[in-house]
Design a protein around this motif. Sequence first.
Motif, PDB file in Angstrom:
ATOM      1  N   HIS A   1       0.830  -1.202   0.000  1.00 50.52           N
ATOM      2  CA  HIS A   1       0.000   0.000   0.000  1.00 50.52           C
ATOM      3  C   HIS A   1       0.862   1.249   0.000  1.00 50.52           C
ATOM      4  O   HIS A   1       0.620   2.193  -0.775  1.00 50.52           O
ATOM      5  N   LEU A   2       1.897   1.284   0.853  1.00 51.50           N
ATOM      6  CA  LEU A   2       2.776   2.450   0.896  1.00 51.50           C
ATOM      7  C   LEU A   2       3.546   2.599  -0.412  1.00 51.50           C
ATOM      8  O   LEU A   2       3.723   3.714  -0.911  1.00 51.50           O
ATOM      9  N   THR A   3       4.008   1.491  -0.965  1.00 56.63           N
ATOM     10  CA  THR A   3       4.758   1.548  -2.217  1.00 56.63           C
ATOM     11  C   THR A   3       3.887   2.078  -3.338  1.00 56.63           C
ATOM     12  O   THR A   3       4.318   2.918  -4.139  1.00 56.63           O
ATOM     13  N   GLU A   4       2.653   1.604  -3.389  1.00 56.06           N
ATOM     14  CA  GLU A   4       1.721   2.056  -4.431  1.00 56.06           C
ATOM     15  C   GLU A   4       1.460   3.546  -4.334  1.00 56.06           C
ATOM     16  O   GLU A   4       1.260   4.224  -5.344  1.00 56.06           O
ATOM     17  N   HIS A   5       1.464   4.064  -3.105  1.00 56.17           N
ATOM     18  CA  HIS A   5       1.148   5.478  -2.891  1.00 56.17           C
ATOM     19  C   HIS A   5       2.393   6.277  -2.495  1.00 56.17           C
ATOM     20  O   HIS A   5       2.292   7.269  -1.788  1.00 56.17           O
ATOM     21  N   ARG A   6       3.566   5.846  -2.979  1.00 58.53           N
ATOM     22  CA  ARG A   6       4.802   6.518  -2.562  1.00 58.53           C
ATOM     23  C   ARG A   6       4.810   7.998  -2.922  1.00 58.53           C
ATOM     24  O   ARG A   6       5.245   8.837  -2.113  1.00 58.53           O
ATOM     25  N   ASP A   7       4.334   8.368  -4.090  1.00 55.38           N
ATOM     26  CA  ASP A   7       4.331   9.782  -4.470  1.00 55.38           C
ATOM     27  C   ASP A   7       3.498  10.613  -3.495  1.00 55.38           C
ATOM     28  O   ASP A   7       3.894  11.727  -3.110  1.00 55.38           O
ATOM     29  N   ASP A   8       2.334  10.086  -3.104  1.00 53.61           N
ATOM     30  CA  ASP A   8       1.493  10.791  -2.142  1.00 53.61           C
ATOM     31  C   ASP A   8       2.184  10.850  -0.776  1.00 53.61           C
ATOM     32  O   ASP A   8       2.097  11.861  -0.064  1.00 53.61           O
ATOM     33  N   LEU A   9       2.856   9.769  -0.419  1.00 50.90           N
ATOM     34  CA  LEU A   9       3.586   9.721   0.847  1.00 50.90           C
ATOM     35  C   LEU A   9       4.671  10.792   0.873  1.00 50.90           C
ATOM     36  O   LEU A   9       4.821  11.527   1.866  1.00 50.90           O
TER      37      LEU A   9
ATOM     38  N   THR B   1       4.771  13.547  -0.876  1.00 47.69           N
ATOM     39  CA  THR B   1       4.117  14.857  -0.805  1.00 47.69           C
ATOM     40  C   THR B   1       3.752  15.194   0.632  1.00 47.69           C
ATOM     41  O   THR B   1       3.930  16.332   1.095  1.00 47.69           O
TER      42      THR B   1
ATOM     43  N   PHE C   1      -1.025   6.954   6.721  1.00 50.43           N
ATOM     44  CA  PHE C   1      -1.148   6.198   5.478  1.00 50.43           C
ATOM     45  C   PHE C   1      -1.398   4.709   5.714  1.00 50.43           C
ATOM     46  O   PHE C   1      -1.797   3.999   4.791  1.00 50.43           O
ATOM     47  N   THR C   2      -1.146   4.245   6.911  1.00 45.65           N
ATOM     48  CA  THR C   2      -1.368   2.820   7.205  1.00 45.65           C
ATOM     49  C   THR C   2      -2.607   2.593   8.058  1.00 45.65           C
ATOM     50  O   THR C   2      -2.990   1.457   8.295  1.00 45.65           O
TER      51      THR C   2
END
Length: 412
Positions: free
Chosen positions: A330-338, A340, A409-410
Amino acid sequence: MVFSEPFLPSVVGHNGTAHHIIILVTSTLEPYQGFLMNQLAIHGGPPVFPEGPPTWPALEPGVQAALLQTYQDGSWGKYHGPHCAELASTLGQMHGTEFVTLCSSGTIAVELALRGLQVRPGDEVVLAGYDFPGNFRAIEAVGARPVLVDIRPETLCLDEKLLEASIRKETRVVLASHLHSGTANMPLLVRFARQHGLTVLEDACQSPGAQISRQTAGTWGDVSVLSFGGSKLLTAGRGGAVITQQAEIHQRMRVYSDRGNQAFPLSELQAAVLIPQLELLEQRNKTRRENARRLLRLLTGTPGIQPVDTCSEHDQTSYYKLAWLLTSDHLTEHRDDLLTAFRAEGLAIDAGFRGFDRRSTRRCRRASELNHSAWAGRANILLHHPVLLEPPATMDRIAEGITKVITAFTRP
């Protein structure tokens, strides 16, 4: 949330009459305040570092004095002056050699090093599947073929155990980079190279002054490179150096670079500002290591992230970047948002290199599966080094910010 006067909101009844509701309020609304503190800055909450991350390069009196001196003596505009000679001598003493070639960038330094090693078209150069893109391109620039091997995920550096399967009769050089928080296992890597008649190019661009088995990074390879780019621990905006113990390698690089003058020069002005930074390097590396250890302790057990670290009794990195790998899909998929969200909190955390796992086989040869390299390319997050020179208490705030974002994020 503070109220200096009674809070008397009005409610209008069905008949139009205003009724005041008296609410007793203390000086703060602690539950609401706690909610705000936990709310991400990207969603309107207060950032952990409202002042933002520290800038780099930092204001440095020694650099200021060097700049003034070059202006006063006119050396800033000379082809040849005292500063390049002094810098080369200082770097030579640091690395135990007289053969130091200053140049215009760490990227051209790698190409010069390959030419000094007489790498030619048709030769092969082994490097990690996760590395600086310019290293891949430098190999191509001399007409050689990159050969990719996977990395050790705990260091993000070339896995020396995979070298045996990588070599062919065309293989000439192993290029080993020390990246982010990690250092390559140079004792084993150099031993392997010697046993198989290979030479070693050591990329120490991100690790000036680091120690590997109590030996300075940049002294293990047959030839080694440094970078003085704008984000580096030693910075002149641009610039690099090639270091070797072998006079013939040094001479080949000089001959290649001579086009009536030095074709890839470092300027006197750049050399002048690097000299005072070198004087502070050892102490600053020590401060970065101490702060990195503190921060890693504070974040021990944080779900979803795995630290990359090589700070042991015998290996002491310089922490150009403090790195983690995301362990959650989940974190990897949303790394760009993370990322930011991290930046909104005032944390200088970004992504690193993409890696070479998608490079065409027309351009390179794969000597192993690149699973760890692929993971590193899509799941790395890197804390930029300037904040590691701040007081230890600042590490507590960094840990707070990282935990705040990761938790958000988690959270289910």
